[in-house]
Scaffold this motif. Structure first.
Motif, PDB file in Angstrom:
ATOM      1  N   LEU A  49     -14.955  23.005 -37.049  1.00  0.00           N
ATOM      2  CA  LEU A  49     -15.937  22.546 -36.064  1.00  0.00           C
ATOM      3  C   LEU A  49     -15.292  21.660 -35.009  1.00  0.00           C
ATOM      4  O   LEU A  49     -15.664  21.707 -33.830  1.00  0.00           O
ATOM      5  CB  LEU A  49     -17.081  21.801 -36.762  1.00  0.00           C
ATOM      6  CG  LEU A  49     -18.041  22.653 -37.580  1.00  0.00           C
ATOM      7  CD1 LEU A  49     -19.033  21.756 -38.319  1.00  0.00           C
ATOM      8  CD2 LEU A  49     -18.764  23.658 -36.721  1.00  0.00           C
ATOM      9  N   LEU A  52     -13.555  23.928 -32.612  1.00  0.00           N
ATOM     10  CA  LEU A  52     -14.565  24.557 -31.760  1.00  0.00           C
ATOM     11  C   LEU A  52     -15.072  23.580 -30.704  1.00  0.00           C
ATOM     12  O   LEU A  52     -15.315  23.960 -29.557  1.00  0.00           O
ATOM     13  CB  LEU A  52     -15.722  25.072 -32.619  1.00  0.00           C
ATOM     14  CG  LEU A  52     -16.838  25.807 -31.897  1.00  0.00           C
ATOM     15  CD1 LEU A  52     -16.318  27.088 -31.273  1.00  0.00           C
ATOM     16  CD2 LEU A  52     -17.960  26.117 -32.875  1.00  0.00           C
ATOM     17  N   TRP A  53     -15.196  22.307 -31.078  1.00  0.00           N
ATOM     18  CA  TRP A  53     -15.636  21.283 -30.132  1.00  0.00           C
ATOM     19  C   TRP A  53     -14.628  21.125 -28.989  1.00  0.00           C
ATOM     20  O   TRP A  53     -15.010  21.028 -27.824  1.00  0.00           O
ATOM     21  CB  TRP A  53     -15.836  19.958 -30.866  1.00  0.00           C
ATOM     22  CG  TRP A  53     -16.297  18.845 -30.007  1.00  0.00           C
ATOM     23  CD1 TRP A  53     -17.397  18.803 -29.210  1.00  0.00           C
ATOM     24  CD2 TRP A  53     -15.659  17.577 -29.856  1.00  0.00           C
ATOM     25  NE1 TRP A  53     -17.483  17.591 -28.582  1.00  0.00           N
ATOM     26  CE2 TRP A  53     -16.431  16.821 -28.961  1.00  0.00           C
ATOM     27  CE3 TRP A  53     -14.517  17.012 -30.407  1.00  0.00           C
ATOM     28  CZ2 TRP A  53     -16.092  15.530 -28.590  1.00  0.00           C
ATOM     29  CZ3 TRP A  53     -14.187  15.718 -30.047  1.00  0.00           C
ATOM     30  CH2 TRP A  53     -14.971  15.000 -29.141  1.00  0.00           C
ATOM     31  N   CYS A  56     -15.013  24.007 -26.686  1.00  0.00           N
ATOM     32  CA  CYS A  56     -16.213  23.850 -25.861  1.00  0.00           C
ATOM     33  C   CYS A  56     -15.995  22.827 -24.750  1.00  0.00           C
ATOM     34  O   CYS A  56     -16.493  23.001 -23.634  1.00  0.00           O
ATOM     35  CB  CYS A  56     -17.404  23.457 -26.715  1.00  0.00           C
ATOM     36  SG  CYS A  56     -18.071  24.811 -27.674  1.00  0.00           S
TER      37      CYS A  56
END
Length: 91
Positions: A49, A52-53, A56
């Motif tokens: 995560l 992924l952050w 993003c």
């Protein structure tokens, strides 16, 4: 389309750090009560995560720069004023 992508990236960028902190907290809790496999698994989920952050964040910067470099065209007439006769004929 760009506004929709921008909005989704903004929301995901705000929510992912919260999810990472929750995963790390639950992983530490599981490790403290003796479930090391569950703790390690959740730490790996938190790591994914976090990656992924970061992606993003990079995407959000890229979309913002595209939006800045390519602004929408200005309106043909001021807001609140009706279009002129020649503008109506072009439609």
């Amino acid at each position: 389309m760009t506004r929709r992508i921008h909005a989704w990236l903004f929301v995901v960028t705000l929510v992912l750090p919260i999810a990472v902190v929750l995963c790390v907290g639950v992983a530490r809790l599981l490790a403290a009560v003796g479930d090391t496999a569950g703790g390690v698994g959740l730490e790996r989920v938190a790591l994914g995560l976090g990656m992924l952050w970061v992606l993003c964040l990079v995407g959000l910067v890229l979309v913002q720069s595209l939006h800045l470099l390519n602004p929408p065209p200005p309106p043909r007439h001021p807001p609140g004023c009706p279009p002129q006769r020649d503008e109506i004929d072009e439609l």
